[in-house]
Write a protein that holds these residues in place. Sequence first.
Motif, PDB file in Angstrom:
ATOM      1  N   LYS A 261      56.777  41.737 151.616  1.00 22.95           N
ATOM      2  CA  LYS A 261      56.404  40.924 150.454  1.00 22.95           C
ATOM      3  C   LYS A 261      55.490  41.743 149.555  1.00 22.95           C
ATOM      4  CE  LYS A 261      56.818  36.072 150.618  1.00 22.95           C
ATOM      5  NZ  LYS A 261      58.127  36.214 151.219  1.00 22.95           N
ATOM      6  N   THR A 270      55.466  36.928 143.191  1.00 20.09           N
ATOM      7  CA  THR A 270      55.701  37.522 144.503  1.00 20.09           C
ATOM      8  C   THR A 270      57.193  37.583 144.804  1.00 20.09           C
ATOM      9  OG1 THR A 270      53.566  36.804 145.303  1.00 20.09           O
ATOM     10  CG2 THR A 270      55.213  37.256 146.972  1.00 20.09           C
ATOM     11  N   THR A 271      57.596  38.675 145.459  1.00 22.62           N
ATOM     12  CA  THR A 271      58.995  38.854 145.829  1.00 22.62           C
ATOM     13  C   THR A 271      59.070  39.729 147.077  1.00 22.62           C
ATOM     14  OG1 THR A 271      61.196  39.490 145.040  1.00 22.62           O
ATOM     15  CG2 THR A 271      59.357  40.827 144.301  1.00 22.62           C
ATOM     16  N   THR A 272      60.294  40.063 147.488  1.00 15.61           N
ATOM     17  CA  THR A 272      60.488  40.851 148.699  1.00 15.61           C
ATOM     18  C   THR A 272      61.269  42.115 148.359  1.00 15.61           C
ATOM     19  OG1 THR A 272      60.629  38.773 149.899  1.00 15.61           O
ATOM     20  CG2 THR A 272      61.409  40.730 151.057  1.00 15.61           C
ATOM     21  N   VAL A 296      64.334  44.460 144.373  1.00 12.82           N
ATOM     22  CA  VAL A 296      63.654  43.296 144.964  1.00 12.82           C
ATOM     23  C   VAL A 296      64.595  42.090 144.977  1.00 12.82           C
ATOM     24  CG1 VAL A 296      61.376  44.103 144.251  1.00 12.82           C
ATOM     25  CG2 VAL A 296      62.660  42.566 142.752  1.00 12.82           C
ATOM     26  N   ASP A 298      64.191  38.897 143.952  1.00 11.51           N
ATOM     27  CA  ASP A 298      64.256  37.911 142.870  1.00 11.51           C
ATOM     28  C   ASP A 298      64.392  38.567 141.511  1.00 11.51           C
ATOM     29  OD1 ASP A 298      63.440  35.408 144.505  1.00 11.51           O
ATOM     30  OD2 ASP A 298      61.957  36.949 145.035  1.00 11.51           O
ATOM     31  N   LEU A 300      62.957  39.002 138.290  1.00 11.92           N
ATOM     32  CA  LEU A 300      61.645  38.762 137.698  1.00 11.92           C
ATOM     33  C   LEU A 300      61.554  39.510 136.387  1.00 11.92           C
ATOM     34  CD1 LEU A 300      59.468  39.457 140.872  1.00 11.92           C
ATOM     35  CD2 LEU A 300      60.153  37.221 139.985  1.00 11.92           C
TER      36      LEU A 300
END
Lengths: 424, 308
Positions: A261, A270-272, A296, A298, A300
């Motif tokens: 994360k 926040t994302t992964t 990542v 998501d 964004l």
Amino acid sequence: MSDTNFLRAPLRVTTAGSVDDGKSTLIGRLLYDLDAVPIDQRQALERDMERKGRTIPDFALLTDGLLAEREQGITVDVAYRYFASTKRKFIIADVPGHEQYTRNMATGASRADAAVTLIDARRGVTVQTRRHLCISALLRVRTQIIAVNKMDLIGHDLRRFAAIRDEVADFSQRLGRPIPTAVPISALAGENVVHKSDQMQWYDGPPLLDLLDSAPGESFRLELPLRMPVQGVNRPQTTEHHDFRGYMGRIESGAMEVGQKISIYPAGLTTTITGIYVGSTQLQRADAPTSVTITVADELDVTRGDLIGDPANPPQVARKLAADLIWLDRAPLDLRRPYLIKHGARTHQAKVETLDHLLDITTLAEIEAEGQLATNEIGRVALRLGTDVSFDTYEANRATGALVMIDPATNATVAGGIIRGASA
Amino acid sequence: MNMNNVAPIPAQDLAFRSIESEAIHILRETAAEFRNAALLFSGGKDSAVIVHLASKAFWPSPIPFPLLHIDTEHNFPEVIAFRDDTAKRYGARLSVRSLEGSIERGTVVLGREDESRNPHQAVTLLEAIEEMKFDACIGGARRDEEKARAKERVFSVRNEFGQWEPRSQRPELWDLYNGRLSKGENMRVFPISNWTEADVWRYIAAENIHLPSLYFAHEREVVERSGVLVPITPLTPLKPREKPEMRSVRFRTVGDITCTCPVASTARTMDEILEEVIAARVSERGATRLDDQASDSAMEERKRAGYF
Ligand SMILES: Nc1nc2c(ncn2[C@@H]2O[C@H](COP(=O)(O)OP(=O)(O)O)[C@@H](O)[C@H]2O)c(=O)[nH]1
């Protein structure tokens, strides 16, 4: 043969001293004793010795570069030198000793892991010595070494050496910095530079090169929280990589792993991490100082200048900063004018709201500013930025705590800055 | 360079990662800070390394900079073939501007037909910059090459005459590069400033980067003139009473035929070259460039005149 020397990142060293303390001689001697002088240059040295009837080479010839300075006989600008010992590779920022060039000292120290300050044993600690110790302290150079030079000219006198060493120790403690290691040398005769001197049996420490060989390098970056300024968004939009959207940057501190994360600042989204690439090679894990491209989970809104960080150890976010500016430009700070600030990969509009005080460059004591911040002076300021900035204090993290200031009218780099914290 | 105790190492090691990552960081800053940057591509090993780094920096996107070759038309044919191959292999755009063009325009006037064209490249480069409106040019210069280069910045401003002004360089602190330009100014960017010759070779070996065949030992007709091996070519013919010999040689730099000389060598493979470079006792330029030997300050003068 050993390959361990290149397993470690190069050690970046900055050197300084007053004019004639023997800095050129020392660097030349290091290169010479490490057998790092190419044959053609070695021959040039020998020809010069013959011409001048000298018995020891004029090592300064190896390092004094520019025409202009050769005419004046002084070094005027930071020069970079490269050499290797059996243990590691070195990048030396060779900083000229001339008084008016304090800005060069800051340039050299800004990137340095270690600083070598040269002192002429006959003259002892000078204003220039204090200036260098202060700048190294301010810019958080990790390893500080004092080389007391020209020991041959004072009969290799232990007491004189000890007095200088103690004075420096005392001064460093007053700066709140660790006590530097001191080594007595003769650059000219090659004593305690690469080889131990038998003229100074009383000195039981290692020669200068050993101190450099064993200095910690950049490895401490690994222990800091993850920080990666986003330099750009990579969207090839080709048929093969139609949906690829990567964020390019260099991991300045810490490490990252696929599945980890992360947060993107200043927005704090926040994302992964789904992919880490160096070129087309995919990695499971990468750490500082690797340049990577990451993908990542998501979609964004991330743009150049955003800061990727560890949400468990986030950077600070603010619009106003307290900072120390090392003023580099000929024209002094003008509180009425707008400036630009480059921090990480983002350039902000900025104004200096207040100039609180100056720092005495030979003691780091606060002195009254009287409204002026001029070349080679250091001032504590409050900066107001046009946009939110995500940062760490310089003390906590050099990469996210440093900035440079640019004059938008001349495009000159007018100051280097050290972030102290958010400002009220 | 003292590289006696150095062995080739794999790319994942820290020293390598540190300089590779620094170069990639610089290339990405260049792509972001300039509208229209070009990558100066000579066909030599240093520029081959930069092209490779650029392809890694921006993968899976193509290299965002066109390759710009300033062709003296005094090049070894192997170099030209290599140039064209490289552009194809990396899928890069290639622009070539020739010194002949400048000669025809009358902006380059040669003293003698057979003189070195290296110093004149500066004129053609400035013309290309103006024509194609480049605001930055990426070059493969290294600070360890030569004394004048030791003070060069990574982002180095050139004035409107293409001149480097060593006395008024911008201070460069941390890794915060100032890419802003005033009207008429142009930037030179040097991503491998902090590499040594040995680093370059080790990297080429570790990453399998292609090079022109000239860099590897081959049999060539040469003549020895004051300790330097001069290749016999139509541009550099034998002088009266000279005897040519076939020697096993390789080039350590590539450039204008009239002033680029090989060194005696039997290193035919990358490993053999590495070994030779590691033991090298002569600085790269000292060995191979006749035009730099003329004066210690030749490089600096050339730089003032806009080349690099
Ligand atoms: N006796 C002696 N002279 C030295 C030593 N180191 C440097 N010098 C001399 O001090 C003078 C200034 O040295 P230089 O390296 O040019 O100083 P820089 O201005 O700090 O670069 C030169 O004449 C050197 O030969 C030393 O260890 N012993």
